[in-house]
Design a protein around this motif. Sequence first.
Motif, PDB file in Angstrom:
ATOM      1  N   LYS A 158       0.582  18.859  14.084  1.00  0.00           N
ATOM      2  CA  LYS A 158       1.304  19.984  14.684  1.00  0.00           C
ATOM      3  C   LYS A 158       0.548  20.483  15.914  1.00  0.00           C
TER       4      LYS A 158
ATOM      5  N   ASP B 252      10.207  14.227  10.906  1.00  0.00           N
ATOM      6  CA  ASP B 252       9.856  15.647  11.026  1.00  0.00           C
ATOM      7  C   ASP B 252       9.061  15.915  12.308  1.00  0.00           C
TER       8      ASP B 252
ATOM      9  N   GLU C  18      10.162  20.301   7.256  1.00  0.00           N
ATOM     10  CA  GLU C  18      10.912  19.091   6.947  1.00  0.00           C
ATOM     11  C   GLU C  18      12.285  19.175   7.614  1.00  0.00           C
TER      12      GLU C  18
ATOM     13  N   THR D 263       0.832  -1.203   0.000  1.00  0.00           N
ATOM     14  CA  THR D 263       0.000   0.000   0.000  1.00  0.00           C
ATOM     15  C   THR D 263       0.870   1.257   0.000  1.00  0.00           C
TER      16      THR D 263
ATOM     17  N   ALA E 287      -0.637   3.888  -2.893  1.00  0.00           N
ATOM     18  CA  ALA E 287      -1.984   3.546  -2.440  1.00  0.00           C
ATOM     19  C   ALA E 287      -2.291   4.074  -1.042  1.00  0.00           C
ATOM     20  N   VAL E 288      -1.408   4.922  -0.523  1.00  0.00           N
ATOM     21  CA  VAL E 288      -1.675   5.417   0.831  1.00  0.00           C
ATOM     22  C   VAL E 288      -1.911   6.921   0.795  1.00  0.00           C
ATOM     23  N   SER E 289      -2.737   7.370   1.718  1.00  0.00           N
ATOM     24  CA  SER E 289      -3.026   8.785   1.869  1.00  0.00           C
ATOM     25  C   SER E 289      -1.858   9.394   2.660  1.00  0.00           C
ATOM     26  N   ILE E 290      -1.160  10.331   2.042  1.00  0.00           N
ATOM     27  CA  ILE E 290       0.047  10.879   2.687  1.00  0.00           C
ATOM     28  C   ILE E 290      -0.347  11.991   3.678  1.00  0.00           C
ATOM     29  N   PRO E 291       0.126  11.894   4.919  1.00  0.00           N
ATOM     30  CA  PRO E 291      -0.222  12.916   5.918  1.00  0.00           C
ATOM     31  C   PRO E 291       0.277  14.300   5.484  1.00  0.00           C
ATOM     32  N   ALA E 292      -0.485  15.313   5.863  1.00  0.00           N
ATOM     33  CA  ALA E 292      -0.126  16.682   5.486  1.00  0.00           C
ATOM     34  C   ALA E 292       1.205  17.084   6.118  1.00  0.00           C
ATOM     35  N   GLN E 293       1.945  17.899   5.394  1.00  0.00           N
ATOM     36  CA  GLN E 293       3.229  18.411   5.897  1.00  0.00           C
ATOM     37  C   GLN E 293       2.941  19.660   6.705  1.00  0.00           C
ATOM     38  N   ASP E 294       2.634  19.505   8.013  1.00  0.00           N
ATOM     39  CA  ASP E 294       2.279  20.690   8.803  1.00  0.00           C
ATOM     40  C   ASP E 294       3.428  21.176   9.678  1.00  0.00           C
ATOM     41  N   VAL E 295       4.536  20.428   9.659  1.00  0.00           N
ATOM     42  CA  VAL E 295       5.730  20.948  10.351  1.00  0.00           C
ATOM     43  C   VAL E 295       6.868  20.972   9.334  1.00  0.00           C
TER      44      VAL E 295
END
Lengths: 443, 502, 132
Positions: free
Chosen positions: A432, A359, B54, A344, B44-52
Amino acid sequence: MRYLPHTDQDIKEMLAKTGYNSLDDLFPTIPKSYRVKKEMCLPQPLTEWELNAHMAELSSKNASTSSHKVFIGAGSYPHHIPSIIPYLISRSEFMTAYTPYQPEISQGTLQGIYEFQTMITELLGTEVATASHYDCGTALSEALMIALRKKKKQNKVAISSLVHPHHRQIVKTYLEPAGYQMVELPSKPDGTTDLSPLDTMDDIAAVAVQSPNFFGCIENLGKVKEIATKKNIFFITSFTEVLAYGLLKNPGHFGVDIVAGEGQSLGIAQSFGGPGLGIMTSSKQYVRDLPGRLVGRTKDRRGEDGFVLTLSTREQHIKREKASSNICSNNGLNAMTAAMYMATLGKIGIRKIAQTNHDKAMFLKTKLEETGFKVPFATPFFNEFVVKAPDGFEAKRESVKKRGIVAGLAIEKYYPTLKNHYLFCATEVFSKDDIEMLARELK
Amino acid sequence: MEEHIANTCRGGVQKCHNAHQTATSGLIFKESFLWEKSREGRCAVSIPAQDVEESLLDPELTSDPPELPQLSEMDVVRHYTRLSQWNFGVDSGMYPLGSCTMKYNPKTNEVQAARPGFAGAHPLLDEDLCQGALEMIYNLEQYLAEITGMEAVTLQPAAGAHGELAGMLAIHAYHAKMGHQRSKIIIPDTAHGTNPASATLCGYESINIHSGEDGILTPEAVAAVMDEETAGIMITNPNTLGLFEENIKEIADIVHAKGGLVYGDGANMNAIMGIVKPGDLGIDVIHLNLHKTFSTPHGGGGPGSGPIAVVKALEPFLPVPRVQKKDDRYTLVYDKPDSMGRMLTFHGHFGIMVRAYSYILTMGAKGLTDVSKLAVLNANYIKECLREDLHLPYDRPCMHECVFTDKFQADNGVSTLDMAKRIMDYGFHPPTVYFPLVVHGAIMIEPTETESKETIDQFIGAFKSIVQEAKENPEILKSAPHLAKLSRLDEVSAARKPVLRG
Amino acid sequence: MKELSELNLPENLKYSDDHEWARVDGDVVTIGIDDYAQDQLGEVVFVEVPEIGDTFSKGDQFGTVESVKAVSEIYTPVSGKIFAVNDSLAEAPELINNSPYEDGWIIKIKADNLSELDNLKDKASYFQMLKG
């Protein structure tokens, strides 16, 4: 009882065929004096709805990832589990099958495990992987036993004191009754293993180091390899957070002999610590020494490609007292889950999620430092790290618990000199806002 | 287009004319490897938002991402759906694997184990945050102690073989505490292979003894080898021939008299719940397979759960931590100086325990007793119905499983393996074959209590018709299975030149 | 499986009760498993051999022969030092089945004392033992 299909008529007919008068008579070979005299003392049977109510109540007495923000890793990590994983793994053809001893009607499990073996060796840079072990601690114990069996003249192994404390306890449980000894390597001020005592150890079969280690620090595996080669001993590594290898150079890169790892992070529920997924993988030369099942590729009589359990002469059902291990049932369904998870995520997903973990952990570290925590070890980490808490933290930790936050794990009970030290973890599941809220609450 | 269809599907080639044949052949898909379906750029995966921000690690520490297959969500779903269709599970049909207790796995158990409070609980939570989990563990230990008639239970072992090891370690620790470690352990020839392998891990040498002519152990055979250097005996009761060890108590007395302990392999507990308690038979430690007797799914090989139950004298040696109840609070106790140590990283296979706990609560005492009675009824019924067709090596009342051989079919050149492969064509999973090792060409049938009379009659009919085929057309057996996805596989090449990854 | 009469048991070899054969050439003894043993075992998939230079006493296990479902231990009928091992068995374990006395030999051992071989059986008495 809804699981028992027998009608009174069925029972009557079946008893007649077998020549018994009643169900109670079915046990003529059990001497009367041994028979249970009164009914077992167990709770009255529950209907499905009563069971639901009882289990809902019990489970509500636990903090879970849905009710709490638990900033703890230490061998069990909160990660997002894509919906397709529980959906697919619940297919009863996978879940209600036995070990694939009849390959003609078990190709689903077999190909699935073959793909697991393939992807795990790709992830870890090794050549062969077994179909799974119970968990990292038991896999590590068996890895050390392989080394001890191969190096017949030695009866000692060296193991880093930064290997998960519970894993070291398991190793001790396994090794001591068999007459083997483990020696612990101390840690250095930078939070990694002090390898220098190895110089004077001439009677060891293996060295085992966990990376990232229990403090979260990334170990210098290249250095361990160098020493292991020089001393001609087995180089064994372990890990508790497999997603680190979406980012880090893998154990294979460092020429490791055997890897024992925990695969819970690959789509498996934390479930109060089990069942997890023991990963056991190595270079090819040890394939016949590995404990547990292996799936291999072959052809059927019509020339079609297929899979079978292979090299099973290593196992207990054939070698009995001479087997390399006693393992029989493994954690196969969780290996299948892990394979689904790796498929997946894929190459893109695993990198992005691994990077996100790092991060979030770095952000958490910065926020905690702003709140008065000190970071004692400068060594780079993946998604967990140790901090020294400011005075009065313990009381604060208790009070934020009531607000649904579990602020780290005290590690003094494992490392008595590390008073007021806590292990914190952040993964992609924390936003966050979650991290900022934690910092705010701890101010 | 037509060619394409021919390539991807393999339809049924053999129509079923036989009344006992429940299997036919449907559409079976070919499915390539995950990596053959991979296309650069899919995920196939939902990527978590980049809120912090890198934060890059030192490039010295990192490498290129692993070459995992790149797929869409639909690709993954279809892949595993197709794979699953190549499998046979208890939910597909009768699975009479002797010694494995392939009973129905209740679905409500899955619902309970998936509750967020269980599935989402961290194992190192503060005790006040995991009272529900500890209470469940405590209660389940109590129930299993009651069912086995023992004093104390640990749920830490991960599987049956792991439970055996824990049991052996308890015996080892006991002798160490007594001041004299022993060197040997007695194991009957009918034992599961895990028994001698577990004993070896504790440094014990296995002393093999033969069962008597009627398939059960004699006290004399045990007395002849039991001495003060022998740690004890490992005994399976009911044994792997499906017979009750009638002399168990005398045997236990002989072992105890020389200071030894009796290990009970509880793999066959499904035959005796509410009928006899191992604790009343002189057994000192017994393991249970929650994935056999207590209805948790086998999962294509695991995970299982292998608790052990012990008498009072062995309680101090159980693994830590122990769950203790005090004033309605549950705590974890580590301070057990004589404990064997830790067997598993956390508290055992908790998710499996939840399922077994749900099962026990659903069944109650009478329900579990009925389970054993009906399991034994089903096995005896099969034994009676097939006794003219298949050779019965031990003609005694059986418990929850019965053992036949291929002796009657040998003249036609038909073996146990041929019959096992042929029964797949009739829509049944084959029984356990060639085990126990002491029976030549063994066919070991364990129907379990959850199979109905109609299904069992169908199974019996299938076997009778195979026996007929063995006389009239042995070739159809030797080339079986005909309706499975694959025909017999070449295990020799697989082992000579192992290909273990793609 | 073969009938006893079908077994190939060369006259010029010595046989142990554990079904190994031995051929003496000077002080070097070549050892393998005989036709009866390979037939009982079925298709051999793996042979575990010792390393050159390893020393064994008479009766020691020096290796194993495996089929898919069985493992058979092999014992040396004579004490000594391993002088050569049959490397071809690693790639072609089936040599044990196809040519047990020639291409399927397993080890050559430099014997300490050839008289240890005296109690091995010749073809006739070995065959008698198999007949039981």
